[in-house]
Design a protein around this motif. Structure first.
Motif, PDB file in Angstrom:
ATOM      1  N   GLN A 277       0.809  -0.992  -0.061  1.00  0.00           N
ATOM      2  CA  GLN A 277       0.069   0.067  -0.115  1.00  0.00           C
ATOM      3  C   GLN A 277       0.768   1.239  -0.177  1.00  0.00           C
ATOM      4  OE1 GLN A 277      -3.241   0.003  -0.467  1.00  0.00           O
ATOM      5  NE2 GLN A 277      -3.400   1.883  -0.081  1.00  0.00           N
ATOM      6  N   ASP A 278       2.087   1.401   0.722  1.00  0.00           N
ATOM      7  CA  ASP A 278       2.950   2.508   0.650  1.00  0.00           C
ATOM      8  C   ASP A 278       3.451   2.707  -0.645  1.00  0.00           C
ATOM      9  OD1 ASP A 278       2.266   2.762   3.237  1.00  0.00           O
ATOM     10  OD2 ASP A 278       4.257   1.867   4.166  1.00  0.00           O
ATOM     11  N   SER A 279       3.640   1.421  -1.314  1.00  0.00           N
ATOM     12  CA  SER A 279       4.157   1.685  -2.677  1.00  0.00           C
ATOM     13  C   SER A 279       3.300   2.114  -3.818  1.00  0.00           C
ATOM     14  CB  SER A 279       4.852   0.341  -3.324  1.00  0.00           C
ATOM     15  OG  SER A 279       5.276   0.399  -4.382  1.00  0.00           O
ATOM     16  N   VAL A 280       2.139   1.773  -3.381  1.00  0.00           N
ATOM     17  CA  VAL A 280       0.823   2.432  -4.424  1.00  0.00           C
ATOM     18  C   VAL A 280       0.796   3.875  -4.080  1.00  0.00           C
ATOM     19  CG1 VAL A 280      -1.475   2.277  -4.711  1.00  0.00           C
ATOM     20  CG2 VAL A 280      -0.218   0.243  -4.480  1.00  0.00           C
ATOM     21  N   GLY A 282       3.013   6.163  -2.922  1.00  0.00           N
ATOM     22  CA  GLY A 282       4.181   6.612  -3.189  1.00  0.00           C
ATOM     23  C   GLY A 282       4.846   6.941  -1.909  1.00  0.00           C
ATOM     24  N   ARG A 283       4.298   6.402  -0.671  1.00  0.00           N
ATOM     25  CA  ARG A 283       4.968   6.619   0.432  1.00  0.00           C
ATOM     26  C   ARG A 283       6.392   6.215   0.703  1.00  0.00           C
ATOM     27  NH1 ARG A 283       2.062   5.809   6.506  1.00  0.00           N
ATOM     28  NH2 ARG A 283       3.395   7.010   7.686  1.00  0.00           N
ATOM     29  N   THR A 284       6.456   4.827   0.364  1.00  0.00           N
ATOM     30  CA  THR A 284       7.706   4.374   0.302  1.00  0.00           C
ATOM     31  C   THR A 284       7.620   3.324  -1.046  1.00  0.00           C
ATOM     32  OG1 THR A 284       7.829   3.976   2.819  1.00  0.00           O
ATOM     33  CG2 THR A 284       9.463   2.747   1.473  1.00  0.00           C
ATOM     34  N   VAL A 285       8.448   3.760  -2.151  1.00  0.00           N
ATOM     35  CA  VAL A 285       8.090   3.434  -3.525  1.00  0.00           C
ATOM     36  C   VAL A 285       8.952   1.996  -3.416  1.00  0.00           C
ATOM     37  CG1 VAL A 285       8.657   3.724  -6.023  1.00  0.00           C
ATOM     38  CG2 VAL A 285       7.882   5.566  -4.562  1.00  0.00           C
ATOM     39  N   SER A 286      10.093   1.963  -3.020  1.00  0.00           N
ATOM     40  CA  SER A 286      10.924   0.693  -2.988  1.00  0.00           C
ATOM     41  C   SER A 286      11.530   0.346  -1.739  1.00  0.00           C
ATOM     42  CB  SER A 286      11.937   0.932  -4.129  1.00  0.00           C
ATOM     43  OG  SER A 286      12.928   1.910  -3.656  1.00  0.00           O
ATOM     44  N   LEU A 287      12.044  -0.960  -1.726  1.00  0.00           N
ATOM     45  CA  LEU A 287      12.747  -1.203  -0.467  1.00  0.00           C
ATOM     46  C   LEU A 287      14.152  -1.922  -0.994  1.00  0.00           C
ATOM     47  CD1 LEU A 287       9.883  -3.391   0.937  1.00  0.00           C
ATOM     48  CD2 LEU A 287      10.420  -1.246   1.617  1.00  0.00           C
ATOM     49  N   TYR A 288      15.031  -1.464  -0.163  1.00  0.00           N
ATOM     50  CA  TYR A 288      16.488  -2.119  -0.308  1.00  0.00           C
ATOM     51  C   TYR A 288      16.814  -3.173   0.773  1.00  0.00           C
ATOM     52  CZ  TYR A 288      17.830   1.671  -3.170  1.00  0.00           C
ATOM     53  OH  TYR A 288      18.225   2.598  -4.162  1.00  0.00           O
ATOM     54  N   SER A 289      17.306  -4.429   0.184  1.00  0.00           N
ATOM     55  CA  SER A 289      17.755  -5.685   1.185  1.00  0.00           C
ATOM     56  C   SER A 289      18.876  -5.123   1.793  1.00  0.00           C
ATOM     57  CB  SER A 289      17.677  -6.731   0.359  1.00  0.00           C
ATOM     58  OG  SER A 289      19.127  -6.692  -0.289  1.00  0.00           O
ATOM     59  N   ASN A 308       5.072  -2.306  -6.007  1.00  0.00           N
ATOM     60  CA  ASN A 308       4.022  -2.041  -7.087  1.00  0.00           C
ATOM     61  C   ASN A 308       4.501  -1.533  -8.250  1.00  0.00           C
ATOM     62  OD1 ASN A 308       1.072  -1.137  -7.619  1.00  0.00           O
ATOM     63  ND2 ASN A 308       1.813   0.895  -7.521  1.00  0.00           N
ATOM     64  N   GLY A 309       5.731  -2.334  -8.472  1.00  0.00           N
ATOM     65  CA  GLY A 309       6.263  -2.080  -9.921  1.00  0.00           C
ATOM     66  C   GLY A 309       6.997  -0.944 -10.163  1.00  0.00           C
ATOM     67  N   ASP A 310       7.840  -0.825 -11.139  1.00  0.00           N
ATOM     68  CA  ASP A 310       8.803   0.403 -11.674  1.00  0.00           C
ATOM     69  C   ASP A 310       8.821   0.375 -13.231  1.00  0.00           C
ATOM     70  OD1 ASP A 310      10.522   2.741 -11.216  1.00  0.00           O
ATOM     71  OD2 ASP A 310      12.032   1.279 -12.269  1.00  0.00           O
TER      72      ASP A 310
END
Length: 411
Positions: A277-280, A282-289, A308-310
């Motif tokens: 939901q955060d990605s949708v 725009g709150r947190t678009v991506s995550l780093y491992s 949510n894709g790029d």
């Protein structure tokens, strides 16, 4: 024959078994307005907490569904039974792998207007801030941490420890007599003359220590507090420095536990519904491992996922990328990076893992020796359709958790 689920109050744990905790949903009494039926759990009938939607379309708190499945063999959805007592359809069977996080409902619930129902407290806000308030509410009843058995308002705990707690005693350093705080104020012995220079050890059942210096002795003489105040400030500064050091050490240990040095990395991502939901939004678009390595002194790399894709996959696919990072041993490694990279999204039922792989484009800047902390990510913008990720037919997300695996061919 499928067994019926139950919502007997004596079987289902209370909405608040411990101080200010609501693992089985929030009581509707905290809501400013009567909550819509769609926000209520099909089991506990409270406001949903970490909502899951089943194949039959009904919603349960995550903890409620876990409890039902754990305690009922071949459980049938209670709402389906209410709508049709004779139902025994496959779609009404409850199981953890047949439900998925309802991000939209969770978002709506987090914005509900609520208030504290603890007598005396006037706090109001929105649901997402409710639990934080509960942990701070000055009017909440909490047990004394010394184990004396008393339950007091949070705001009155200090007064209780000072004047009423039988386990909060002070030991006179001269006569070794154990005294309550009020008794110590009136205590007189040969050792009292030196109290302005010595901090007294205060003992509770939890073996805590503090400085207890009365301002005026039995005869009305005021003691000097400057020296002890300075000492307290110095101790506070030392403790702050030690806390910072321990925090840094904790992060280092956590990194060491997660780090991999053989080119194989398994990334566990929790709370997937909220992060999607955060990605949708725009709150947190991506995550780093966390970073991992091809060898002990090898390349330093990590993964980057857009739930949510790029690019070409935005809004329709989950995108997964590989990132070459600046490492301590880059000067000794051959460049560009040329090892084959394999991505896997693990099916937690071990049936159909999603696998994709690529070999680096040796002309791309993504695989040259990094000059910044990390290179531009490269990988698979259309790694997996979101419809497949969220489908209850698959177990890529289970208990709101998914696992991504990366394998670097290091031969």
């Amino acid at each position: 024959m499928a067994e019926k689920t139950t919502r007997d109050p004596k079987d289902v744990p209370s909405s608040s078994p411990d101080e200010n905790e609501f693992p089985f949903g929030y009581p509707t009494s905290i809501c400013e307005d009567v909550p819509d039926q769609k926000y209520l759990c099909s089991n506990c009938n409270n406001v949903l907490k970490k909502a899951l939607q089943t194949l039959c379309g009904h919603r349960y708190c995550s903890a409620c569904l876990s409890w039902i499945v754990r305690n009922n063999k071949n459980a049938i959805c209670q709402k389906c039974k209410e709508e049709d007592p004779s139902t025994s359809s496959e779609g009404s069977l409850l199981a953890q792998d047949r439900a998925f996080g309802d991000a939209a409902i969770n978002k709506e619930i987090s914005d509900l207007k609520v208030h504290c129902v603890t007598p005396g407290c006037s706090w109001s806000g929105i649901m997402k801030d409710f639990e934080e308030h509960q942990s701070l509410c000055e009017y909440a009843l909490i047990p004394c941490h010394t184990g004396c058995g008393h339950v007091v308002m949070r705001m009155k705990l200090a007064d209780h420890l000072e004047n009423g707690c039988v386990n909060n005693v002070t030991v006179c350093q001269r006569c070794k007599q154990s005294l309550s705080s009020s008794e110590y104020q009136e205590h007189s012995c040969e050792g009292n003359l030196g109290k302005e220079q010595n901090c007294v050890q205060t003992e509770t059942s939890s073996k805590e220590k503090s400085c207890s210096i009365p301002s005026i002795n039995k005869n009305g003489c005021r003691f000097s507090e400057v020296g002890c105040s300075f000492r307290i400030a110095e101790l506070h500064r030392c403790l702050t420095q030690k806390d910072a050091g321990l925090s840094s050490l904790h992060k280092s240990l956590l990194f060491s536990e997660q780090a991999s040095y053989d080119g194989v990395f398994l990334w566990k991502i929790t709370d997937v519904g909220r992060k999607l939901q955060d990605s949708v939004t725009g709150r947190t678009v991506s995550l780093y491992s966390p970073a991992f390595y091809t060898a002990k002194y090898g390349y330093k790399v990590c993964l980057r996922v857009y739930l949510n894709g790029d690019g070409a996959g935005k809004g329709t696919h989950m995108s997964l990328f590989f990132v070459v990072m600046r490492g301590d041993y880059d000067a000794l490694l051959p460049w560009p990076f040329r090892h084959k990279v394999t991505f896997m999204l693990l099916d937690q039922n071990n049936r159909e893992h999603i696998i994709d792989a690529f070999r680096p484009d040796l002309t791309s800047a993504s695989f040259q020796r990094p000059v910044n902390d990390m290179n531009v990510a490269s990988g698979c913008p259309m790694f997996l359709p979101l419809s497949k990720l969220q489908s209850p037919k698959y177990a890529y997300v289970k208990e709101d958790t998914l696992f991504l695996k990366c394998i670097i061919e290091t031969n």
